[in-house]
Enzyme design. Sequence first.
Site, PDB file in Angstrom:
ATOM      1  N   CYS A  15     -52.551  21.541 -12.140  1.00 43.74           N
ATOM      2  CA  CYS A  15     -52.025  20.303 -12.712  1.00 43.74           C
ATOM      3  C   CYS A  15     -51.478  19.440 -11.584  1.00 43.74           C
ATOM      4  O   CYS A  15     -50.878  19.947 -10.640  1.00 43.74           O
ATOM      5  CB  CYS A  15     -50.925  20.604 -13.720  1.00 43.74           C
ATOM      6  SG  CYS A  15     -50.143  19.138 -14.437  1.00 43.74           S
ATOM      7  N   HIS A  16     -51.681  18.116 -11.699  1.00 40.57           N
ATOM      8  CA  HIS A  16     -51.262  17.237 -10.604  1.00 40.57           C
ATOM      9  C   HIS A  16     -49.848  16.678 -10.763  1.00 40.57           C
ATOM     10  O   HIS A  16     -49.415  15.867  -9.951  1.00 40.57           O
ATOM     11  CB  HIS A  16     -52.258  16.079 -10.443  1.00 40.57           C
ATOM     12  CG  HIS A  16     -52.318  15.162 -11.622  1.00 40.57           C
ATOM     13  ND1 HIS A  16     -53.360  15.178 -12.518  1.00 40.57           N
ATOM     14  CD2 HIS A  16     -51.474  14.199 -12.038  1.00 40.57           C
ATOM     15  CE1 HIS A  16     -53.153  14.269 -13.444  1.00 40.57           C
ATOM     16  NE2 HIS A  16     -52.019  13.665 -13.175  1.00 40.57           N
TER      17      HIS A  16
END
Length: 453
Positions: free
Chosen positions: A171-172
């Site tokens: 996940c960013h």
Amino acid sequence: MTTKIVLIGAGSAQFGYGTLGDIFQSQTLAGSEIVLHDINPKSLALTEETARKFIAEKDLPFTISATTNRKEALKGANFIMISIEVGDRFALWDMDWQIPLQYGIRQVYGENGGPGGLFHSLRIIPPILAICEDIAAICPDAWIFNYSNPMSRICTTVHRKFPELNFVGMCHEIASLERYLPEILDTPFSNLALRAGGLNHFSVLLNANYRDSGKDAYADIRAKAPAYFEKLPGFADILNYTRKHGKLIETEGATERDAMGGIDSAYPWADRTLFKEILEKFNYLPITGDSHFGEYIRWAYDVSDHRGILDFYAFYRDYLGHVEPKIELKLKERVVPIMEGILTNAGYEEAAVNIPNKGYIRQLPEFISVEVPAIIDNKGVHGIQLEMPAGIGGLLANQVAVHDLTAEAVLNQSKELVIQALLVDSVNDKCRCIPEMVDLMIARQSPYLDYLK
């Protein structure tokens, strides 16, 4: 030996083009064979054509192929990336969000936590399990990186069904620290040693130090962050700007203030009125805004920035409908450095991965997938133990039973367990209406939930 990388869901230009650009800029991955897979042959063909033209124009040392046959795509794979959705994404999301609200369940956003997150999980986990079943049979030693949400419930269920697979959630959101902290602290990001952790979209910054002096930076963050975030533009500002000027704003890779040309928000603590309460009452900085963090907390509905959440949803929907993705030789996501680290035995510390909890967060059981930093080397991804404060640990612990029951509901194809998952979820305060709501969701989201009996 040639490295083989498989992109599952590559027909999505947003995922396919962005990931290809990340791979193409890597010298370590030069010479790799890239296989594109999707169930939509038309969109897959477009991604393949664009990739071939880009490789030819830039004279890049990669080979590319595409197939709708997943088993064929997986043969000999070393690395696999998954980014899929099921059905009409926004139409189903609207149901996830609005139907529970109609039954009186006050949930925030409806994507990853609460009732919406449950129904999203029930739709998307079965096809991901089918992908993993093929991987287990064809290339069991491959490293699998998942980008689909709801991240922690997907990862928890996959590891329960296939504990031997190298399945890592990515996940960013952790990149928010890189955007904001240098401005807050007036120091380059490279001068900061940071560690964050929790559950995906429910994570906080735990430690911060200045590398040059070794001094604690968290006191400065706590002192300076309120004034910074109080005036930082949010998605209500961005949506207003977009509608006024008729052009989309790129929000990734820059702060909202940069994207808006340096202005302050028209709304105090835009997108972060819940964030403010966490910072003030628990003394830790969330790494994401209200729309994500608020999905896991019952009282979040009373303090979240609902205007910002609704405007973000409207902006995001419009953005995906109008943005024209392109391949760029630019690193945007963090999965390529992880692949490079495995291939080169780098031993570097990655900021955030979603993996089964093996004592990394003491307040949570081993079966749940947590978001923690990790050391990356040729043996894989090794989580780092964190010291989670009691208050934040308590918030996280409220998710244990609902993650457990989500996994069991999918694996046992059980409507009864879906009902139980809703009844143990701290976001929900209803009882008698729950069976009817579950029946309605199964009917409205057919055929994706037909397996629940």
